[in-house]
Motif scaffolding. Structure first.
Motif, PDB file in Angstrom:
ATOM      1  N   THR A 139       0.876  -1.345  -0.109  1.00  0.00           N
ATOM      2  CA  THR A 139       0.061   0.039  -0.106  1.00  0.00           C
ATOM      3  C   THR A 139       0.920   1.123  -0.044  1.00  0.00           C
ATOM      4  O   THR A 139       1.938   1.391   0.430  1.00  0.00           O
ATOM      5  CB  THR A 139      -0.878  -0.120   0.971  1.00  0.00           C
ATOM      6  OG1 THR A 139      -1.660   1.300   1.329  1.00  0.00           O
ATOM      7  CG2 THR A 139      -0.271   0.076   2.479  1.00  0.00           C
ATOM      8  N   SER A 155      -5.450  -4.985  -1.178  1.00  0.00           N
ATOM      9  CA  SER A 155      -5.297  -4.063   0.111  1.00  0.00           C
ATOM     10  C   SER A 155      -5.224  -2.354  -0.163  1.00  0.00           C
ATOM     11  O   SER A 155      -5.330  -2.593  -1.705  1.00  0.00           O
ATOM     12  CB  SER A 155      -3.698  -4.162   0.734  1.00  0.00           C
ATOM     13  OG  SER A 155      -2.679  -4.252  -0.379  1.00  0.00           O
ATOM     14  N   SER A 202      -2.926  -1.911   4.875  1.00  0.00           N
ATOM     15  CA  SER A 202      -3.627  -0.615   4.464  1.00  0.00           C
ATOM     16  C   SER A 202      -3.410   0.690   5.245  1.00  0.00           C
ATOM     17  O   SER A 202      -2.645   0.513   6.522  1.00  0.00           O
ATOM     18  CB  SER A 202      -5.282  -0.920   4.820  1.00  0.00           C
ATOM     19  OG  SER A 202      -5.271  -1.292   6.285  1.00  0.00           O
ATOM     20  N   SER A 222      -8.480  -2.589   4.432  1.00  0.00           N
ATOM     21  CA  SER A 222      -8.738  -1.233   4.237  1.00  0.00           C
ATOM     22  C   SER A 222      -9.698  -0.260   5.310  1.00  0.00           C
ATOM     23  O   SER A 222      -9.959  -0.771   6.185  1.00  0.00           O
ATOM     24  CB  SER A 222     -10.008  -1.434   2.966  1.00  0.00           C
ATOM     25  OG  SER A 222     -11.248  -2.163   3.423  1.00  0.00           O
TER      26      SER A 222
END
Length: 1002
Positions: A356, A622, A397, A440
């Motif tokens: 991420t 993700s 995340s 998330s």
């Protein structure tokens, strides 16, 4: 290494202080096709080495040998590499080898010296004194030089200078006379290394005994009293101010014949082997210390592992696109700009597996890796400055809320929030999370925090942790993406569909209706638009926020694969899609055109390892897996670090117009020289032309257009296809032309062309038919006269007999006249009725084509004949795509008119020997006797294209029709029904692959 500023070779020689700077990177030579960003000093105000990356070619990639002795680029755009196993020519995609053969005339494959002159001529010299000239696709041997040729040079007077290993220096006049250059100061049999010519026509010579200058048959030797050290001079370069730069065993020196020489820079004191001057830049290759770049801003270094043989740099050259090519004894290297820049462990990341990325308001970027969070500033990474052990774990995340508070989700340790004052709090199962795997995070507009986990959805609001799962209406509990649209709906992407939360309720979408899509990995809403874009496992889905309508861009629209993780919109109105197999970029306008049925295929650019990425695998599952930086750059998490691209910079790559060449021509499978005009034999069936755009930065993205003058009325778009096939051309004169361009760039002003003539058969010649016509006319005239004479003789006898019987016949004629008239009328009526009934029994009443009964009879007849005589026979089944939608939307009368026009189009394109029938419903059958599979496929593609262009605006303004075609050939089939089955199976494949295409039964 400490690198200080000294007098620059670009200036007039005035001494200036330089700030200290050093940037030395390790190059992993064992990893093929791995690219590295090089943080370094700027070459100019707008260009720095951090935008460059390094790539390598060896014998595994097509080179004949790993030692690269010389590099040149000819005017046509080709790059040429001298090796000990011949000359390698590179077109950006592949190498072509020229070695010892009757074609080249080389006495040995070992090549050391190359020189490219201004008239697009290549001169090569090597072992055994071999010398050859290459021009206009022809190799011409030159008289041997008596020893290994170390350097060649064609001067301003078109004289050829030849520097050898042990046979001295030679000058060959344009008329072919050759002289040895010598002098009282030496230059007789020294081992020589390099040649260079100054603007005033003087030739500098680097030898094992030092530097020499030759002018008007006068030779001067520069020695220690002139400021040069004793020993060899390996390379010579002349800068913009006509100063001479030499590479020696004791470093790099600069000077001229009036003032002598001095060290260029105190840090350039190592054994130097190669020089290259590029405007205001000097590149220095060394024997064991890597590569240096020297500019007005200072000196910087690109070092290599001293244990690797490639530390020895033998030659340097910049190409027309600004890439620097480095020849070593361990392979070929290139330092160049690329669409993407990679930030890896070499730049401070704890691990290259990044899940991420999160741009921050201060311009820096956070990267969540499998070993914690990295903070990226100025393209260098460092550990995030927080002490929590949590930040050294796998991060899935990240998000930043409206208060500047960071939220970080991990794989196994829950959710961490960090306030701007540095205080933090950890949430895990004990605080109500479904699980510690947080994939998330969404800070909502109302201040709540939505948390997507692998087991359900959480909402943290006003100190309370809520739980939502499938019992609350979610389509699945595996939450991968969260997004809030402008209408304040919270969108939830799961592994089994999409839902949204509004007014305390969860509602689901029928995502599966879009080609079976289930996984939703990312969302995007564009400002002031009514659409939500979703990256799914079946392509890019668009949702109308006002009407609730869904549409998809998938494989049927030309996307190369199914699964996409993140969709990003840049500031140039382009969309970016990340995937396991690279990154796609295309215009938002083209995407809308496809969804609005204005285009059938989506044009896109596909970026992967060849474009600066260490790995093409962009990670997903993700969030955010990709993001738009405030400066307009696109950042993507990959399995090979963080990569970013500045879309504005892509225009600079498209600005270069790659020259284009025709490399290979095959006529009916026989290789021919790609130079015209070609005279081709009568009956030529197939001409293959292979061409190449000579661009080296993004060769896999080069687009082509071709035109066959004498056949095509306009340019034909070839996409990235580097070849064209011409079949069944009529006799005549043709010129094949090709141009090239980078995506979004201008097309070549100069075309590559090849003129050829296909001779006619004897019966195709105009004179032949004139001769036949004259001969037949004479024969007919003679027969006519003979017949006329016989008729005259018989006429008298006939008149007598006619007069005699006229009276008798007149009586009978009067009696039978009425009876015969009545019988004739009756017979004519019966004949007309019989013909009408027969026609109705064998003709489709709507389209006028043969019906199924007729087709079955003809199929059996032609199948038996093809088997008996071993002649080709092909069958094509044609189905109108989505025909039911035509009837449902516009009426059955419109559908009938569509069937009639499609039938007419098929009938117009087929021969009289072919059988076209209406098979049933919206299906048609086409039987092609005496026709092989290649010709049938060409015909079917033409039919498919023509039908897709039919104009129905007079009956339905928005109506367009495509067809799917299945083709089978009568080869191993022993029964006609088997041939039908094969064609039907191919038709099913065409439908399954997305329709509007031709498939062949295997």
């Amino acid at each position: 290494m400490m690198i200080s500023r000294s007098d620059g070779f670009i200036a007039s020689g005035s001494h200036r202080l330089l700030r200290a700077l050093s940037c030395k990177l390790g190059v992993i030579l064992g990893a093929l096709c791995c690219f590295f960003s090089i943080p370094a000093l700027a070459q100019s105000q707008n260009d720095s080495l951090q935008h460059f990356f390094l790539e390598q070619w060896t014998t595994r990639d097509g080179l004949p040998h790993n030692t690269i002795n010389s590099i040149v680029q000819t005017d046509d755009g080709y790059l040429w590499f001298a090796t000990w196993e011949g000359i390698a020519r590179y077109n950006g995609r592949s190498f072509t080898l020229f070695d010892r053969s009757a074609n080249t005339g080389l006495p040995d494959s070992g090549i050391f010296a190359l020189h490219a002159s201004s008239d697009n001529t290549l001169i090569a010299g090597g072992s055994r004194g071999g010398l050859v000239r290459y021009q206009h696709n022809q190799w011409t041997p030159l008289p041997v030089a008596g020893a290994l040729v170390r350097a060649v040079l064609q001067d301003q007077q078109q004289r050829l200078w030849i520097a050898t290993e042990s046979a001295g220096l030679w000058r060959q006049e344009p008329d072919g006379r050759r002289y040895r250059i010598s002098g009282s100061s030496g230059l007789a049999y020294e081992a020589m290394y390099s040649l260079a010519e100054s603007q005033d026509g003087k030739v500098w010579v680097g030898t094992a005994e030092g530097l020499f200058l030759v002018h008007n048959n006068h030779v001067r030797h520069f020695q220690t009293v002139d400021g040069l050290p004793a020993g060899p001079v390996f390379s010579i370069a002349i800068n913009l101010t006509e100063q001479t730069i030499v590479a020696t065993e004791q470093g790099v020196f600069i000077g001229d014949e009036q003032h002598g020489f001095r060290p260029l820079h105190p840090e350039l004191n190592m054994a130097s082997s190669a020089l290259y001057v590029d405007d205001s830049t000097l590149w220095v290759g060394t024997l064991s210390d890597g590569l240096f770049r020297y500019t007005s801003t200072g000196l910087e270094a690109l070092g290599t592992d001293s244990n690797k043989p490639a530390n020895r740099i033998l030659t340097l050259r910049k190409d027309n696109e600004g890439s620097l090519w480095v020849g070593t004894n361990g392979g070929l290297f290139r330092l160049r700009n690329a669409p993407f820049t990679s930030i890896t462990t070499q730049h401070g990341l704890a691990d290259n597996f990044v899940r991420t990325v999160l741009p921050l308001s201060d311009g820096s970027v956070l990267a969540g890796t499998s070993r914690g969070v990295a903070h990226i500033r100025n393209q260098l990474a460092e550990p995030f400055d927080r002490p929590e052990p949590f930040l050294r774990e796998s991060i899935l995340s990240m998000a930043q809320d409206q208060y500047g508070q960071l939220w970080l989700g991990s794989y196994a340790h829950g959710l961490l929030t960090i306030k701007p004052d540095g205080s933090s709090r950890l949430f895990d199962r004990n605080d109500g999370l479904w699980t510690n795997e947080v994939r998330s995070i969404l800070p909502a507009a109302d201040g709540s925090i939505w948390i997507g986990t692998s087991r359900g959805l959480n909402r943290w609001h006003q100190g309370q942790m809520e739980r939502l799962d499938m019992e609350a209406g979610l389509p699945g509990n595996y939450i991968m993406a969260l997004y809030q649209t402008s209408d304040e709906r919270i969108w939830i992407g799961t592994g089994t569909g999409v839902a949204y939360w509004q007014d305390g309720e969860i509602r689901t979408l029928d995502l599966f209706s879009q080609d079976g899509a289930e996984f939703a990995f990312g969302f995007l809403e564009l400002p002031q638009q009514q659409f939500l874009w979703m990256a799914t496992d079946r392509g890019l889905v668009r949702y109308d926020l006002n009407t609730g309508g869904l549409a998809i861009i998938g494989r049927s629209a030309g996307l190369p694969f199914d699964k996409y993780f993140q969709v990003i919109a840049d500031q140039q109105n382009n969309l970016w899609l990340t995937s396991n197999r690279g990154i796609l970029q295309f215009s938002l306008q083209d995407a809308k055109a496809v969804l609005n049925h204005q285009k059938s295929r989506l044009p896109f650019d596909h970026f992967s390892e060849g474009d600066g990425m260490l790995s093409a695998q962009a990670n997903g599952g993700s969030n955010p897996a990709a993001a738009l930086h405030p400066d307009g750059s696109v950042w993507v998490a990959t399995a090979g670090g963080v990569v970013f691209s500045q879309p504005e910079r892509l225009r600079s790559f498209s600005a270069f117009i790659p020259p284009v060449v025709i490399e290979q021509v095959r006529v009916d499978g026989v290789l021919r020289q790609p130079t015209g005009p070609l005279q081709l034999a009568a009956g030529t069936q197939r001409i293959e032309l292979h061409y190449a755009g000579l661009g080296f930065v993004m060769p896999q993205h080069i687009q082509y257009r071709t035109r066959l003058v004498g056949f095509d009325s306009d340019w034909v778009e070839r996409g990235q296809q580097p070849y064209a096939e011409l079949t069944n051309l009529a006799p005549g004169h043709y010129t094949f032309e090709v141009i090239a361009a980078y995506p979004g760039g201008s097309w070549s002003e100069q075309t590559a062309s090849l003129t050829f003539t296909i001779a006619p058969h004897l019966w195709q010649r105009q004179g032949f038919w004139l001769f036949i016509l004259v001969w037949l006319s004479l024969a007919v005239l003679l027969l006519f006269k003979m017949r006329l004479r016989r008729l005259e003789l018989a006429a008298f006898e006939l008149k007598r007999q006619v007069a005699e019987k006229t009276a008798q016949l007149q009586l009978k004629a009067d009696h039978l006249e009425q009876t015969n008239a009545e019988k004739s009328d009756l017979l004519e009526q019966l004949r007309l009725q019989s013909e009408a009934f027969a026609k109705q029994a064998r003709q489709d009443p709507l389209t006028g084509l043969a019906n199924r009964r007729v087709f079955d009879e003809v199929l059996l007849q032609e199948f038996n004949r093809a088997k008996r005589h071993q002649h080709p026979l092909c069958l094509a089944l044609i189905d109108i795509d989505f025909f039911k939608q035509v009837n449902d939307r516009w009426s059955h009368s419109v559908g009938d008119e569509v069937l009639i026009r499609v039938g007419q189009s098929l009938q117009q394109q087929c021969r009289t020997t072919d059988t076209v029938s209406r098979w049933g419903g919206e299906e048609f059958a086409l039987l092609l006797p005496e026709t092989g599979l290649p010709e049938v496929l060409q015909l079917c593609e033409r039919l498919r294209h023509q039908i897709s262009q039919l104009d129905f605006s007079d009956i339905a303004s928005e109506l367009s029709i495509t067809v799917s075609i299945g083709v089978a050939e009568c080869s191993d089939s022993n029964e006609a029904d088997r041939l039908l089955g094969l064609a039907d199976h191919a038709l099913y494949q065409a439908k399954e692959k997305g329709r509007n295409q031709v498939c062949v039964s295997p």
